[in-house]
Design a protein around this motif. Sequence first.
Motif, PDB file in Angstrom:
ATOM      1  N   LEU A 132      -2.308  -1.308   4.105  1.00 52.35           N
ATOM      2  CA  LEU A 132      -2.967  -0.760   2.911  1.00 52.35           C
ATOM      3  C   LEU A 132      -3.886   0.420   3.202  1.00 52.35           C
ATOM      4  CD1 LEU A 132      -3.850  -3.985   0.882  1.00 52.35           C
ATOM      5  CD2 LEU A 132      -1.880  -2.469   0.659  1.00 52.35           C
ATOM      6  N   GLU A 133      -4.363   0.549   4.411  1.00 51.58           N
ATOM      7  CA  GLU A 133      -5.297   1.635   4.715  1.00 51.58           C
ATOM      8  C   GLU A 133      -4.717   3.007   4.369  1.00 51.58           C
ATOM      9  OE1 GLU A 133      -7.044   4.922   6.627  1.00 51.58           O
ATOM     10  OE2 GLU A 133      -5.106   4.085   7.262  1.00 51.58           O
ATOM     11  N   PRO A 134      -3.423   3.280   4.672  1.00 49.21           N
ATOM     12  CA  PRO A 134      -2.892   4.602   4.311  1.00 49.21           C
ATOM     13  C   PRO A 134      -2.847   4.843   2.805  1.00 49.21           C
ATOM     14  CG  PRO A 134      -1.516   3.546   5.973  1.00 49.21           C
ATOM     15  CD  PRO A 134      -2.461   2.498   5.467  1.00 49.21           C
ATOM     16  N   VAL A 135      -2.668   3.784   2.016  1.00 53.27           N
ATOM     17  CA  VAL A 135      -2.590   3.927   0.556  1.00 53.27           C
ATOM     18  C   VAL A 135      -3.942   4.325  -0.018  1.00 53.27           C
ATOM     19  CG1 VAL A 135      -2.074   2.753  -1.616  1.00 53.27           C
ATOM     20  CG2 VAL A 135      -0.727   2.231   0.439  1.00 53.27           C
ATOM     21  N   PHE A 136      -5.005   3.766   0.536  1.00 55.70           N
ATOM     22  CA  PHE A 136      -6.342   3.968  -0.029  1.00 55.70           C
ATOM     23  C   PHE A 136      -7.204   4.905   0.807  1.00 55.70           C
ATOM     24  CE2 PHE A 136      -4.870  -0.097  -1.716  1.00 55.70           C
ATOM     25  CZ  PHE A 136      -5.098   0.091  -3.068  1.00 55.70           C
ATOM     26  N   ARG A 137      -6.620   5.556   1.780  1.00 58.52           N
ATOM     27  CA  ARG A 137      -7.385   6.473   2.635  1.00 58.52           C
ATOM     28  C   ARG A 137      -8.025   7.566   1.783  1.00 58.52           C
ATOM     29  NH1 ARG A 137      -3.619   8.587   6.967  1.00 58.52           N
ATOM     30  NH2 ARG A 137      -3.761   6.389   7.621  1.00 58.52           N
ATOM     31  N   GLY A 138      -9.303   7.792   1.970  1.00 58.24           N
ATOM     32  CA  GLY A 138     -10.007   8.822   1.221  1.00 58.24           C
ATOM     33  C   GLY A 138     -10.362   8.438  -0.199  1.00 58.24           C
ATOM     34  N   MET A 139     -10.336   7.136  -0.513  1.00 58.73           N
ATOM     35  CA  MET A 139     -10.627   6.715  -1.888  1.00 58.73           C
ATOM     36  C   MET A 139     -12.087   7.000  -2.244  1.00 58.73           C
ATOM     37  SD  MET A 139     -10.751   2.550  -1.578  1.00 58.73           S
ATOM     38  CE  MET A 139     -11.834   1.719  -0.413  1.00 58.73           C
ATOM     39  N   ASP A 140     -12.303   7.209  -3.537  1.00 54.69           N
ATOM     40  CA  ASP A 140     -13.640   7.477  -4.064  1.00 54.69           C
ATOM     41  C   ASP A 140     -14.577   6.313  -3.759  1.00 54.69           C
ATOM     42  OD1 ASP A 140     -15.614   7.135  -6.582  1.00 54.69           O
ATOM     43  OD2 ASP A 140     -15.179   9.256  -6.288  1.00 54.69           O
ATOM     44  N   ALA A 141     -15.846   6.620  -3.537  1.00 58.68           N
ATOM     45  CA  ALA A 141     -16.825   5.582  -3.213  1.00 58.68           C
ATOM     46  C   ALA A 141     -16.983   4.567  -4.334  1.00 58.68           C
ATOM     47  CB  ALA A 141     -18.178   6.226  -2.910  1.00 58.68           C
ATOM     48  N   HIS A 142     -16.632   4.952  -5.553  1.00 57.74           N
ATOM     49  CA  HIS A 142     -16.774   4.054  -6.702  1.00 57.74           C
ATOM     50  C   HIS A 142     -15.438   3.436  -7.119  1.00 57.74           C
ATOM     51  CE1 HIS A 142     -20.913   5.344  -7.281  1.00 57.74           C
ATOM     52  NE2 HIS A 142     -20.506   6.593  -7.179  1.00 57.74           N
ATOM     53  N   HIS A 143     -14.441   3.545  -6.258  1.00 58.97           N
ATOM     54  CA  HIS A 143     -13.112   3.062  -6.614  1.00 58.97           C
ATOM     55  C   HIS A 143     -13.117   1.578  -6.959  1.00 58.97           C
ATOM     56  CE1 HIS A 143      -8.739   3.219  -6.772  1.00 58.97           C
ATOM     57  NE2 HIS A 143      -8.701   2.119  -6.030  1.00 58.97           N
ATOM     58  N   HIS A 175      -1.213   6.887  -9.274  1.00 59.38           N
ATOM     59  CA  HIS A 175      -0.135   6.308  -8.475  1.00 59.38           C
ATOM     60  C   HIS A 175       1.030   7.270  -8.238  1.00 59.38           C
ATOM     61  CE1 HIS A 175      -2.235   2.666  -9.851  1.00 59.38           C
ATOM     62  NE2 HIS A 175      -1.766   2.109  -8.759  1.00 59.38           N
ATOM     63  N   LEU A 176       1.114   8.332  -9.009  1.00 56.70           N
ATOM     64  CA  LEU A 176       2.266   9.233  -8.911  1.00 56.70           C
ATOM     65  C   LEU A 176       2.393   9.822  -7.506  1.00 56.70           C
ATOM     66  CD1 LEU A 176       2.059  11.186 -12.298  1.00 56.70           C
ATOM     67  CD2 LEU A 176       3.633   9.337 -11.681  1.00 56.70           C
ATOM     68  N   GLY A 177       3.599   9.747  -6.978  1.00 63.35           N
ATOM     69  CA  GLY A 177       3.893  10.375  -5.707  1.00 63.35           C
ATOM     70  C   GLY A 177       3.409   9.649  -4.468  1.00 63.35           C
ATOM     71  N   ARG A 178       2.809   8.486  -4.624  1.00 64.95           N
ATOM     72  CA  ARG A 178       2.256   7.795  -3.452  1.00 64.95           C
ATOM     73  C   ARG A 178       3.306   7.025  -2.658  1.00 64.95           C
ATOM     74  NH1 ARG A 178      -3.172   7.421  -2.703  1.00 64.95           N
ATOM     75  NH2 ARG A 178      -4.478   8.366  -4.304  1.00 64.95           N
ATOM     76  N   GLY A 179       4.443   6.762  -3.251  1.00 66.29           N
ATOM     77  CA  GLY A 179       5.516   6.097  -2.520  1.00 66.29           C
ATOM     78  C   GLY A 179       5.131   4.724  -1.996  1.00 66.29           C
ATOM     79  N   ILE A 180       4.532   3.908  -2.829  1.00 70.27           N
ATOM     80  CA  ILE A 180       4.116   2.570  -2.418  1.00 70.27           C
ATOM     81  C   ILE A 180       5.355   1.727  -2.093  1.00 70.27           C
ATOM     82  CG2 ILE A 180       2.931   0.452  -3.169  1.00 70.27           C
ATOM     83  CD1 ILE A 180       1.269   2.274  -5.026  1.00 70.27           C
ATOM     84  N   THR A 181       5.305   1.029  -0.982  1.00 70.00           N
ATOM     85  CA  THR A 181       6.440   0.224  -0.551  1.00 70.00           C
ATOM     86  C   THR A 181       6.304  -1.215  -1.038  1.00 70.00           C
ATOM     87  OG1 THR A 181       5.433  -0.505   1.531  1.00 70.00           O
ATOM     88  CG2 THR A 181       6.596   1.628   1.532  1.00 70.00           C
ATOM     89  N   GLU A 182       7.409  -1.949  -0.977  1.00 72.53           N
ATOM     90  CA  GLU A 182       7.378  -3.363  -1.357  1.00 72.53           C
ATOM     91  C   GLU A 182       6.457  -4.154  -0.428  1.00 72.53           C
ATOM     92  OE1 GLU A 182       8.085  -7.118  -3.042  1.00 72.53           O
ATOM     93  OE2 GLU A 182       8.182  -5.058  -3.807  1.00 72.53           O
ATOM     94  N   GLU A 183       6.446  -3.805   0.845  1.00 77.08           N
ATOM     95  CA  GLU A 183       5.564  -4.503   1.786  1.00 77.08           C
ATOM     96  C   GLU A 183       4.096  -4.256   1.439  1.00 77.08           C
ATOM     97  OE1 GLU A 183       9.504  -4.086   3.342  1.00 77.08           O
ATOM     98  OE2 GLU A 183       8.089  -2.566   2.623  1.00 77.08           O
ATOM     99  N   GLN A 184       3.765  -3.031   1.078  1.00 81.44           N
ATOM    100  CA  GLN A 184       2.384  -2.726   0.680  1.00 81.44           C
ATOM    101  C   GLN A 184       2.014  -3.442  -0.616  1.00 81.44           C
ATOM    102  OE1 GLN A 184       2.914   1.521   0.733  1.00 81.44           O
ATOM    103  NE2 GLN A 184       1.767   1.748   2.653  1.00 81.44           N
ATOM    104  N   ARG A 185       2.963  -3.503  -1.534  1.00 80.76           N
ATOM    105  CA  ARG A 185       2.701  -4.213  -2.786  1.00 80.76           C
ATOM    106  C   ARG A 185       2.381  -5.678  -2.525  1.00 80.76           C
ATOM    107  NH1 ARG A 185       4.472  -7.771  -6.201  1.00 80.76           N
ATOM    108  NH2 ARG A 185       6.161  -8.377  -4.806  1.00 80.76           N
ATOM    109  N   ARG A 186       3.194  -6.316  -1.700  1.00 77.82           N
ATOM    110  CA  ARG A 186       2.972  -7.729  -1.417  1.00 77.82           C
ATOM    111  C   ARG A 186       1.634  -7.958  -0.719  1.00 77.82           C
ATOM    112  NH1 ARG A 186       8.654 -10.542   0.522  1.00 77.82           N
ATOM    113  NH2 ARG A 186       9.945  -9.834  -1.232  1.00 77.82           N
TER     114      ARG A 186
END
Length: 251
Positions: A132-143, A175-186
């Motif tokens: 999950l770290e690559p999906v949320f890398r650089g997320m806003d402090a208030h996310h 979420h657009l363009g992030r290419g979330i995988t089934e493994e990341q979803r689970r």
Amino acid sequence: MIVEYLRYTIPPDRAAAFDAAYADAAGSLEKAPQCVGYDLSRCVEDPTRYVLAIRWTSAEAHLEGFRRGPHFPPFFAAIRDYVGDLDEMRHYEPTAVSGPRPPTLYEWAGGAPALGRLTEAFYRRVPEDPLLEPVFRGMDAHHAEHVAVWLGEVLGGPADYTAHHGGHPHMIGRHLGRGITEEQRRRWVSLLLDAADETGLPADPEFRAAFAGYLEWGSRLAVLFSAPGAEPATDEPVPHWDWTMPPWQGS
């Protein structure tokens, strides 16, 4: 949620056709994401009088979403001949005077404080998770706070995500363009349920089944929305989940 009441006076010789027209129009209501449900009732004392109650996620969702969307033209075409028979067409919202009702999932969970603890615990785990770290890398402090507001509205709480954070279009855009995988979803679902245990969200089977049902449904849509070339509709309202959300309504 609000209720639109439409009151009709229909002569006996037109009653059968009126019933058939609304049976046809109901198909459009069932396809519209803005519509929560509907009921057409006939008066016992005076059978010429009908009341149609349509439950919308909000008045704006009805007037701006449904009426400007693809399901309104076939709906209106089916009932066009009865517009002149309308006695009333207004939106109503609940007041504080009401009988017993089941709590919303938001209330049962513990409201905004509970959801805030949930998302804070979840996003505390994310930086250390290799999936999950690559999906949320650089997320806003208030996310985490924003996601708690989203979950609150989805589960029946205040419509604050719509009012202050851009509503469903903004969530889709994230979420657009992030290419979330089934493994990341689970992993997202699994860690969020772990966070629910950690922060003491209600553990009764009924709540957890409904809560897990939304996580599964929402995360699978996120995978679809994030796929390369995806063009999801952006004019839909924030979904509203309850204890008995049927799969056909969620889809």
